[in-house]
Every structure is written in structure tokens, then in C-alpha cells.
Design a protein around this motif. Structure first.
Motif, short mmCIF file in Angstrom:
data_model
loop_
_atom_site.label_atom_id
_atom_site.label_comp_id
_atom_site.label_asym_id
_atom_site.label_seq_id
_atom_site.Cartn_x
_atom_site.Cartn_y
_atom_site.Cartn_z
N ARG A 72 -64.36 43.81 -2.50
CA ARG A 72 -63.41 43.03 -1.72
C ARG A 72 -62.78 43.86 -0.61
O ARG A 72 -62.51 43.36 0.49
N SER A 73 -62.56 45.13 -0.88
CA SER A 73 -62.00 46.01 0.14
C SER A 73 -62.94 46.13 1.33
O SER A 73 -62.51 46.09 2.49
N ILE A 74 -64.23 46.24 1.04
CA ILE A 74 -65.23 46.36 2.11
C ILE A 74 -65.30 45.07 2.92
O ILE A 74 -65.34 45.09 4.16
N LEU A 75 -65.31 43.93 2.25
CA LEU A 75 -65.36 42.65 2.96
C LEU A 75 -64.13 42.45 3.84
O LEU A 75 -64.24 42.07 5.01
N LEU A 76 -62.97 42.75 3.30
CA LEU A 76 -61.74 42.57 4.06
C LEU A 76 -61.70 43.56 5.24
O LEU A 76 -61.34 43.19 6.36
N GLY A 77 -62.11 44.79 4.98
CA GLY A 77 -62.12 45.78 6.04
C GLY A 77 -63.07 45.39 7.17
O GLY A 77 -62.77 45.58 8.36
N ALA A 78 -64.23 44.83 6.81
CA ALA A 78 -65.21 44.42 7.82
C ALA A 78 -64.66 43.31 8.71
O ALA A 78 -64.85 43.31 9.93
N VAL A 79 -63.99 42.34 8.10
CA VAL A 79 -63.40 41.24 8.87
C VAL A 79 -62.35 41.78 9.85
O VAL A 79 -62.33 41.41 11.03
N ILE A 80 -61.49 42.68 9.37
CA ILE A 80 -60.42 43.22 10.21
C ILE A 80 -61.01 44.07 11.33
O ILE A 80 -60.58 43.98 12.49
N MET A 81 -62.02 44.90 11.02
CA MET A 81 -62.64 45.72 12.05
C MET A 81 -63.29 44.88 13.14
O MET A 81 -63.16 45.15 14.33
N ALA A 82 -64.00 43.83 12.72
CA ALA A 82 -64.66 42.96 13.70
C ALA A 82 -63.62 42.32 14.62
O ALA A 82 -63.81 42.25 15.85
N ALA A 83 -62.50 41.87 14.05
CA ALA A 83 -61.44 41.28 14.87
C ALA A 83 -60.92 42.29 15.89
O ALA A 83 -60.72 41.96 17.07
N GLY A 128 -72.31 43.92 15.92
CA GLY A 128 -72.84 44.81 14.89
C GLY A 128 -71.99 44.79 13.64
O GLY A 128 -72.50 44.79 12.51
N MET A 129 -70.67 44.73 13.80
CA MET A 129 -69.78 44.69 12.66
C MET A 129 -69.92 43.38 11.90
O MET A 129 -69.86 43.35 10.66
N LEU A 130 -70.13 42.28 12.62
CA LEU A 130 -70.36 40.99 11.96
C LEU A 130 -71.66 41.01 11.17
O LEU A 130 -71.74 40.43 10.07
N VAL A 131 -72.69 41.66 11.71
CA VAL A 131 -73.95 41.79 10.98
C VAL A 131 -73.73 42.56 9.69
O VAL A 131 -74.23 42.20 8.62
N SER A 132 -72.95 43.63 9.76
CA SER A 132 -72.62 44.41 8.56
C SER A 132 -71.91 43.55 7.53
O SER A 132 -72.23 43.59 6.33
N LEU A 133 -70.96 42.75 7.99
CA LEU A 133 -70.20 41.86 7.10
C LEU A 133 -71.12 40.85 6.42
O LEU A 133 -71.08 40.68 5.19
N VAL A 134 -71.96 40.19 7.22
CA VAL A 134 -72.86 39.17 6.66
C VAL A 134 -73.86 39.80 5.71
O VAL A 134 -74.17 39.25 4.65
N TRP A 135 -74.36 40.97 6.07
CA TRP A 135 -75.34 41.66 5.23
C TRP A 135 -74.76 41.95 3.85
O TRP A 135 -75.39 41.73 2.82
N PHE A 136 -73.52 42.44 3.83
CA PHE A 136 -72.89 42.77 2.55
C PHE A 136 -72.49 41.51 1.79
O PHE A 136 -72.59 41.46 0.56
N MET A 161 -79.35 47.91 0.31
CA MET A 161 -78.40 46.95 0.87
C MET A 161 -77.18 47.69 1.43
O MET A 161 -76.71 47.41 2.55
N LEU A 162 -76.67 48.68 0.67
CA LEU A 162 -75.54 49.47 1.14
C LEU A 162 -75.94 50.31 2.36
O LEU A 162 -75.13 50.51 3.28
N PHE A 163 -77.17 50.80 2.37
CA PHE A 163 -77.70 51.57 3.49
C PHE A 163 -77.60 50.76 4.79
O PHE A 163 -77.09 51.25 5.81
N MET A 164 -78.06 49.50 4.74
CA MET A 164 -78.05 48.68 5.95
C MET A 164 -76.64 48.20 6.31
O MET A 164 -76.30 48.07 7.49
N THR A 165 -75.81 47.97 5.29
CA THR A 165 -74.41 47.62 5.57
C THR A 165 -73.73 48.74 6.34
O THR A 165 -73.04 48.53 7.34
N GLU A 166 -73.96 49.97 5.88
CA GLU A 166 -73.36 51.14 6.54
C GLU A 166 -74.00 51.38 7.90
O GLU A 166 -73.31 51.79 8.85
N PHE A 167 -75.30 51.15 8.01
CA PHE A 167 -75.99 51.31 9.29
C PHE A 167 -75.31 50.47 10.37
O PHE A 167 -75.00 50.97 11.46
N TRP A 168 -75.05 49.20 10.06
CA TRP A 168 -74.47 48.32 11.07
C TRP A 168 -73.00 48.61 11.31
O TRP A 168 -72.50 48.46 12.43
N GLU A 169 -72.28 49.07 10.27
CA GLU A 169 -70.89 49.45 10.49
C GLU A 169 -70.80 50.69 11.39
O GLU A 169 -69.96 50.77 12.29
#
Length: 503
Positions: free
Chosen positions: A98-109, A204-212, A30-38
């Protein structure tokens, strides 16, 4: 390509019993694919940044290459510097998940913000990506380490698999986004539609966010907030802090790259002083080890200064001076960015086998760093040769294979240097300041990235890159890598002595 950082945080006393998949804890995948999309998002837009700045904000005028390179270098530098604070926030404030989720939202924005054709919004979007990446990037690799108990022999191979996820995402991203840019919204090989690149990266960043988001339940207690810090108010405060940091990063992007370099340098010197003070307190052995680490940090700056031409001057070289025409089909500029990942995936097992095969003759850490510099120098030597002897007199272009080979040679240098860097820090830094040691590594890399933009601006000159300006700049790059590389080989025994047996 930045390797997954070895886990610098202690493994939790209690590691949950995870179901396994292909011999590893199921959450690893799961972390592999989260990082893949990020990484898809990060590298999908990275190749286009400097080219887009020239096309959009300088109306395609080659005079925009120098400021575009400086902004690109400053952006990369701040991405690395932000990792210092993201790790602290995750560890002490809101936890890794939570840091990863928040970071993903901010990066996507941020990725969607840079689609808008306004220079101020573009820089604000870059600043937003920097802040989000700081919360995301250093923390996901830490959780990989926390999936394994101390002494678990699967740990190193787990990081290797995770590292493959990083490189797989970085490999396919430029290919897909480069292809889309030439075929959508009126894009063409001569003028790609760069906004498609940024949109695809944002998706791609949104996919990473949803995946995680949906996969994080697999982690159980790993990465959750520490006892007493579970309150959601902390997340809100962190978000507010991130929003405050975005204009600060924007201001740093807006200042001159040289000024930013001095600020990063001052921060780096401060860290070095703290590390040395602690080393002296711990006795002669720890003092010597701290000195050895700081010497290697200086050479690390040089490596990344010239390695990170990939997104700046090498892109302008590919666009203007490399023959990319294959009988009517033009090789997209962005696809060169995938060569590094292909080389890493192909060569990493071979080089790892070679180190083992060499046994007692395996080069020391300083000499591996020296090899990194020398392979980087070899890449610039090839460019010197191509620009002096292989330029077609009619098209004024150099053969395609030369730039392809440059990326491949540099990747071998990266494999000699990058995978051992953070591991070295954990062994050499004063025991109570390992975190500051990591900070020193990231800051030395950040300084190198900022210098890469300044160097690339000189390669392009005031009027844009020419064969003459490229040859002059890359000749300087060759000597600036060769001399320190040879020097490091010569003084390696002294540095190794300071390391007191650390390998």
C-alpha cells in the motif's frame, strides 16, 4: 546512481512458495519493471530541473544558475531524508504494498504539477514528488529481500538483478526524454521543451503504478499489512498525513539552502548521539563499531557533495562550455546523465570480479571508501586540466570526451563506495538501532546532496558559469576530495581496528 538498498528488515518467518522465472521468484521481475519505470520517471526529469528553472523562472539569465543549483540540491537532499519516514510508515502503519501504491500516485501527481509554468506550483510539485518518493523508494527494495528465505543463495543475485533494473531505467530515461524535449512542442537543441520531459516522466510513473497494481497479486502475503493493520482507514490517514507533509517540504525547499543544511545537520547529530549512547551501553566492541560507522558517514557526506554535480553544475558546464557539436548534430545535454548508468552496468561485474580476484588483498571497507573519494578527485583533476589546457580559443569550449570521461571515472568511484554502504550499516550499527543507522546513512547522503547545490552555486557565481569560475570551483573540488581521500587511506587501519573484524 543509488543502489538498491539491501533488505534491512528481517525476512518474514513464512515466505510463500513462488513460481520461478529464470531461476528467481517470479514476483522479482514484476518488482524489477515497477522499479524500472519509477527510476525512468525520477531520472527522466532530474537532468532537466536546474536547466528548466533558469530558462523558465529567470528568463534564461545565467544569474539564475546559482539559485537553481541550490534548489536542485535541496530537492535531492529531501528525497533522501523522506526515505527515513517512508520505511517507518510501511513497516508500522499500512504495509509495503500500500505504501508503494500511495507513493506512486503522489509522485505522479507531483510530476504533472511541475509541468505548469508557475514557480510556486513548481516547488509544490517538487515537494509532492519528495513525499511520494519517500513512500515508494525505500520499500520496494525491502520486498525484494522478502521474496527469499534466510540463507537462500539466490538472494544476492536477486538484488543484483534488481539493481540492474534501477540502472536500466536511469540509463534510458535521459535519452528518451532528452530526445523528446528537442523534437516536440517546438523544442530545439538550443531551447528544449522541458515540459515534455516532465510529462514523459509523469507517464512513466503512471506505468509503474499500473504495473504494480496488476502485478502485486503475485506477491501473495509479501508486503501486505501486518495482522490488525489491514483497515483501509489507515491508508486514508496516511494520505492525509502525506498531504500535511507536502506544505512542510515546500517550506523546506523555500528556505535558504544553508538553513536547510543546519536543520539536516542537527537531525544527523541527534541520530549520532543516540547511536553512540546505545553503542556505549552494549560494551566496548559495539561502541567502537558505532564510532567507525559514524567516521565513515562523515566521508560519505563529502563524496555525494561532489558526485551530485551531475544534475547541477555539470549540466551548466555541458550546456555552456562543452563542445557538443558533431558536424551539425548537437549532443543533447541530458544524454550525459546516461553515462553513469552505462558505466555502472559495464563496470560493476568487472569490479566485483576484481574484489574476488584480489582475495586477501581485497581493500577494507574504509579503503574502498577512500578509493571512492580518490576516483571522484581524479574526475575533478581531469576537469582542471581541460579547463586550463584544452579550451578552444575561438569557441571557448572544452572537448566532448572530457565530460564523458568525468562521468565514467566518477561511476567507478561510486562502485567502490555505494554498494557497501548500507550493508556496512547493518553490520556496524547497534543491534537495537539498525533503523537509526540506516537513517544516519540516508541523512549523511542528504547533507551531501544539499551541499552539492551550495557548491554548484559557487561554481556558477553570481553571473553564471564561465571557464574561469568552473576552473576555480572544480580546483577546490579536487583538493576537497583528494586530501580526505588520502587521509582515509592513512587512518583506514585505525578504523578497521574499531570495526573488530567486520568486512
Amino acid at each position: 546512481m543509488s543502489a538498491a538498498a539491501p533488505n534491512s528488515e528481517p525476512t518474514p518467518a513464512h515466505v510463500p512458495e513462488f513460481k520461478t522465472l529464470l531461476g528467481h521468484p517470479k514476483p522479482l521481475w514484476m518488482l524489477f519493471m515497477t522499479e524500472f519505470w519509477e527510476r525512468f520517471a525520477f531520472y527522466g526529469m532530474r537532468w532537466a530541473l536546474a536547466l528548466y528553472i533558469v530558462a523558465q523562472f529567470y528568463n534564461g539569465d545565467a544569474a539564475g544558475e546559482a539559485p537553481a543549483s541550490k534548489l536542485y540540491g535541496a530537492y535531492l537532499a529531501l528525497v533522501y531524508a523522506a526515505a527515513l519516514f517512508g520505511g517507518y510508515v510501511a513497516d508500522k502503519v499500512i504495509g509495503y504494498q500500500r505504501s508503494i501504491l500511495l507513493g506512486a500516485v503522489i509522485m505522479a501527481a507531483g510530476l504533472f504539477m511541475i509541468v505548469l509554468p508557475n514557480e510556486a506550483l513548481f516547488k509544490l510539485g517538487l515537494a509532492t514528488i519528495v513525499v511520494g518518493n519517500g513512500l515508494f523508494k525505500p520499500n520496494i527494495s525491502t520486498m525484494v529481500g522478502q521474496l527469499y528465505r534466510q540463507g537462500d543463495e539466490r538472494r544476492d543475485s536477486g538484488f543484483t538483478l534488481f539493481y540492474m533494473g534501477i540502472n536500466a531505467g536511469a540509463m534510458v530515461a535521459p535519452i528518451i526524454t532528452g530526445w523528446l524535449a528537442e523534437r516536440m512542442f517546438g523544442g530545439s537543441p538550443e531551447m528544449p521543451a522541458y515540459k515534455v520531459v516532465f510529462i514523459a516522466s509523469g507517464v512513466g510513473m503512471l506505468v509503474s503504478l499500473v504495473w504494480f497494481w496488476f502485478g502485486r497479486a503475485q506477491l501473495q502475503s509479501v508486503g501486505r499489512p501486518a495482522a490488525g493493520t489491514e483497515g483501509k482507514a489507515r491508508v486514508l490517514y496516511t494520505l492525509l498525513g502525506a498531504l500535511v507533509m507536502i506544505p512542510v517540504v515546500y517550506a523546506l525547499l523555500a528556505i535558504d539552502a544553508s538553513t536547510l543544511g543546519w536543520l539536516l545537520g542537527a537531525l544527523f547529530v541527534g541520530l549520532c548521539v543516540l547511536i553512540l549512547r546505545e553503542g556505549f551501553k552494549d560494551g566496548a566492541v559495539r561502541r567502537d563499531m558505532a564510532i567507525a560507522m559514524l567516521i565513515i558517514f562523515a566521508f560519505n557526506v563529502l563524496f555525494w557533495c561532489f558526485f551530485e554535480q551531475a544534475g547541477s553544475s555539470f549540466n551548466f558546464l555541458a550546456q555552456n562550455i562543452v563542445n557538443r557539436d558533431f558536424g551539425g548534430w548537437v549532443f543533447p545535454v541530458g544524454w550525459f546523465q546516461s553515462v553513469n548508468s552505462i558505466a555502472i552496468i559495464t563496470m560493476a561485474p568487472i569490479i566485483a570480479w576484481l574484489w574476488v580476484k584480489m582475495g586477501s588483498a581485497n581493500p577494507s571497507i574504509p579503503r574502498k571508501f577512500g578509493l571512492g573519494l580518490l576516483f571522484n578527485a581524479l574526475a575533478f583533476l581531469l576537469l582542471m586540466f581541460a579547463l586550463s589546457s584544452l579550451v578552444d580559443p575561438q569557441s571557448l569550449k572544452i572537448p566532448f570526451w572530457t565530460l564523458f570521461a568525468v562521468y565514467w571515472i566518477q561511476s567507478i568511484g561510486e562502485l567502490c563506495l555505494s554498494p557497501i554502504g548500507l550493508s556496512m550499516v547493518t553490520k556496524l550499527a547497534p543491534v537495537r538501532l539498525v533503523g537509526f543507522g540506516m537513517g544516519g546513512w540516508f541523512l549523511s547522503t542528504a547533507i551531501g546532496n544539499n551541499l552539492s547545490g551550495i557548491f554548484a552555486s559557487h561554481v556558477s557565481g553570481e553571473g553564471g558559469m564561465t571557464v574561469a569560475s568552473a576552473q576555480s570551483g572544480y580546483t577546490f573540488g579536487f583538493w576537497a576530495l583528494l586530501i580526505p581521500g588520502v587521509l582515509l587511506f592513512v587512518i583506514a587501519p585505525l578504523i578497521q581496528k574499531l570495526m573488530h573484524g567486520v568486512k
